[in-house]
Design an enzyme around this catalytic site. Structure first.
Site, PDB file in Angstrom:
ATOM      1  N   ASP A   1      70.162  46.109   3.504  1.00 56.93           N
ATOM      2  CA  ASP A   1      69.049  47.030   3.633  1.00 56.93           C
ATOM      3  C   ASP A   1      68.807  47.661   2.253  1.00 56.93           C
ATOM      4  OD1 ASP A   1      67.198  48.883   4.832  1.00 56.93           O
ATOM      5  OD2 ASP A   1      68.794  50.373   4.835  1.00 56.93           O
TER       6      ASP A   1
ATOM      7  N   ASP B   1      66.521  51.005   1.576  1.00 59.32           N
ATOM      8  CA  ASP B   1      66.423  52.463   1.559  1.00 59.32           C
ATOM      9  C   ASP B   1      67.693  53.121   2.086  1.00 59.32           C
ATOM     10  OD1 ASP B   1      63.703  52.873   0.584  1.00 59.32           O
ATOM     11  OD2 ASP B   1      63.067  51.915   2.446  1.00 59.32           O
TER      12      ASP B   1
END
Length: 297
Positions: free
Chosen positions: A88, A90
């Site tokens: 991922d 963020d």
């Protein structure tokens, strides 16, 4: 030994006495616990063990550690080093939520960040929350994207994670519910092989308030993990995934090693492994890399 318990702490915070206590805790549960092996002095170490499941060893370690700033990850000793990294972006590879930071240029950071928090903790449908947040930014000058990127910070350990795994033959990719404007720049800076994310609508130099289809959500993250594994001829057990939000949980649970990194409560509770204190190099220590094998940042 069939399994290994890896302990990782911020540099200088892992004491030999802590390892001794953890080894004793495993033995008290009937495990055959071996001699601790330092991966990085006062930062990371392995305790080999047999006779307990990884879940039992992890639970025993967390109970023993209490509030100490030490992360504990238990895995089978065989196949620790993974050949696929899917991360991922963020609040994982970068320290911020880029959409929240972008919203600051519209004077809407607090409002949009509140929606982000609820979405990442699984309280809101991801697609609906994404559409609502992006919709609020309709008309924002697209120059705000570049300004947001200028202030985006890479999470400590991210560069070492990617460089080390690449050097040992792993395929590294970003999969994000965020936006290509940012994932492309992060991928280029850190050396990811590929990036997959959403595309913000822009027309006449302004955000349209729309996200282009298809939307990359929780299901799409899991599908990307399965697709990349198949393309590289790897079983899911050879994959390492990392993320912090509810939309990451499916890929965390499907991978051989899925790590919730400083994750939202619902994710931390459901993931088999988590890192709450150390930086992203913890993902390398969990794979058995020693300090001297880790690429310099």
């Amino acid at each position: 030994m069939s399994h290994v318990l890896t302990l990782v702490a911020p540099a200088g915070c892992l004491a030999a006495t802590t390892l001794a206590r953890l080894r004793a805790a495993l033995a008290d549960l009937g495990a055959d616990a071996g001699t601790p092996d330092w991966l990085a002095p006062e930062e990371a170490a392995d305790i080999p063990f047999a006779g307990l499941s990884p879940e039992q060893a992890t639970a025993a370690a967390r109970a023993t550690l209490e509030d100490a700033p030490v992360d504990a990850i238990a895995l089978p000793a065989e196949g620790r080093r993974k050949r696929l990294l899917l991360a991922d972006m963020d609040s994982t590879i970068v320290t911020s939520e880029t959409l929240d930071e972008l919203a600051a240029f519209a004077g809407l950071k607090d409002r949009i960040a509140a929606i982000t928090r609820r979405s990442m903790n699984g309280e809101l449908d991801f697609r609906e929350a994404l559409a609502e947040r992006v919709g609020l930014l309709a008309g924002l000058d697209a120059a705000a994207l570049e300004e947001t990127w200028k202030s985006t910070e890479i999470t400590p350990g991210a560069q070492a994670l990617v460089a080390t795994m690449r050097a040992h033959g792993a395929h590294c990719a970003i999969v994000s519910g965020g936006f290509t404007f940012f994932t492309g720049r992060v991928a280029e800076r850190l050396g990811f092989h590929a990036h997959y994310s959403n595309t913000l609508g822009v027309a006449d130099g302004k955000l349209t308030g729309m996200v282009e289809e298809p939307i990359l959500d929780r299901d799409a993250k899991l599908a990307t993990l399965k697709r990349l594994s198949a393309e590289h001829g790897l079983p899911l057990s050879d994959a390492l995934t990392v993320g912090d939000g509810a939309n990451d949980l499916a890929m965390l649970q499907a991978a051989g090693l899925g790590i919730a990194f400083r994750a939202k409560p619902v994710v931390a509770a459901a993931a088999r492994a988590r890192v709450d204190h150390a930086d992203l190099r913890a993902l390398l220590f969990a794979q058995g890399y020693r300090a001297e094998e880790i690429a310099a940042a």
